[in-house]
Design a protein around this motif. Sequence first.
Motif, PDB file in Angstrom:
ATOM      1  N   UNK A 162      29.214  59.723  28.695  1.00  0.00           N
ATOM      2  CA  UNK A 162      29.821  61.041  28.403  1.00  0.00           C
ATOM      3  C   UNK A 162      30.043  62.006  29.618  1.00  0.00           C
ATOM      4  N   UNK A 163      29.171  61.661  30.529  1.00  0.00           N
ATOM      5  CA  UNK A 163      29.094  62.656  31.830  1.00  0.00           C
ATOM      6  C   UNK A 163      30.224  62.403  32.764  1.00  0.00           C
ATOM      7  N   UNK A 164      30.653  63.538  33.353  1.00  0.00           N
ATOM      8  CA  UNK A 164      31.778  63.167  34.132  1.00  0.00           C
ATOM      9  C   UNK A 164      31.306  63.306  35.668  1.00  0.00           C
ATOM     10  N   UNK A 165      30.735  61.945  35.789  1.00  0.00           N
ATOM     11  CA  UNK A 165      30.221  61.699  37.131  1.00  0.00           C
ATOM     12  C   UNK A 165      31.308  60.878  38.100  1.00  0.00           C
ATOM     13  N   UNK A 166      30.721  60.826  39.386  1.00  0.00           N
ATOM     14  CA  UNK A 166      31.416  60.295  40.400  1.00  0.00           C
ATOM     15  C   UNK A 166      30.375  59.532  41.165  1.00  0.00           C
ATOM     16  N   UNK A 167      30.865  58.418  41.924  1.00  0.00           N
ATOM     17  CA  UNK A 167      30.027  57.607  42.694  1.00  0.00           C
ATOM     18  C   UNK A 167      29.117  56.763  41.942  1.00  0.00           C
ATOM     19  N   UNK A 168      27.976  56.425  42.577  1.00  0.00           N
ATOM     20  CA  UNK A 168      26.896  55.503  42.108  1.00  0.00           C
ATOM     21  C   UNK A 168      25.632  56.462  41.917  1.00  0.00           C
ATOM     22  N   UNK A 169      25.013  56.609  40.757  1.00  0.00           N
ATOM     23  CA  UNK A 169      23.873  57.280  40.567  1.00  0.00           C
ATOM     24  C   UNK A 169      22.904  56.528  39.932  1.00  0.00           C
ATOM     25  N   UNK A 170      21.417  56.688  40.139  1.00  0.00           N
ATOM     26  CA  UNK A 170      20.596  55.951  39.447  1.00  0.00           C
ATOM     27  C   UNK A 170      19.630  56.953  38.594  1.00  0.00           C
TER      28      UNK A 170
END
Length: 297
Positions: free
Chosen positions: A218-226
């Motif tokens: 649901x999060x509006x994230x970009x790129x790669x996150x861990x």
Amino acid sequence: METVLVTGALGTLGRWTVAELADEYDVLGVDRHEPHGESPEGVEYLAADLTEQGPIWEIIHDVEPDGVVHLAAVPGAGHRAGTETFVHNVTSTYNVLTAAGEVGADVVWSSSEATYGVTAGEEARPLASLPVDETHPQRPEDAYGTSKVVGELVAERTVRTYGVSVTSLQPSWIQVPGEYETAAIREGFDIENPTPSGSLWSYVDVRDVARLVGRALAAETTGHESYIAVAEDNYVDEPTAEAVAAAWGDRAPECDIEGDRAAFSTAKAKRDLGWEPRHSWHTAETESVASPLEADR
């Protein structure tokens, strides 16, 4: 309603994740076989071997899901030969993430805290810092942990090549309510002479991981996150700092962790995704909770 494709949909984490997502999304579950019983409302299943590029590419290109949750994997060291574990996990992750990128689908997938490799067999490796967070060096000790590190490299490549977001979740030892495997270890645990633990005596309830998948989707994230995923406490019911000091000896880093709080940090998941673990072994070990698709375990 958006469509989400979930691989490993009949596995332990997969079943709970499908149940978590089914109210918010149309879910297509992919596993090596279809379920024997009736599918939950809003959920369909297809069978595919993810190590074969063709089937999963065709499925993803046909469905064009809005999101892909990749949970299929050899679930840890000791289940298969090391080479098979590595090849299976890396190949399936590459196939799924690349196909998702080609159709513009954001990805959430299950990596592991084994990527940090805090022990080598029964020997304790020096720890960079405690609590361990996502900035700790990744130095896997076995084929499983190595496959997950490579998977995170595949995630970064997918982001660069296709411009989608990829979230790598790093759960600790996943436990199922009413079926926790922690009690036997706790009963034999000796705080005066503990065996170093690759998970630093951490664990996480499957319901908390499934909920984290939902938050990440649901999060509006970009790129790669861990994001590390562990319960708030350790499962040995002893002070974490004392256990680390006893197991690591002169190589133990300074540790000001209070009481039995986990030696892995979930601060990043709380900050970015508003997620905190809700379940502890104190109640969940004997908790009676209906398991999704129980007949297909």
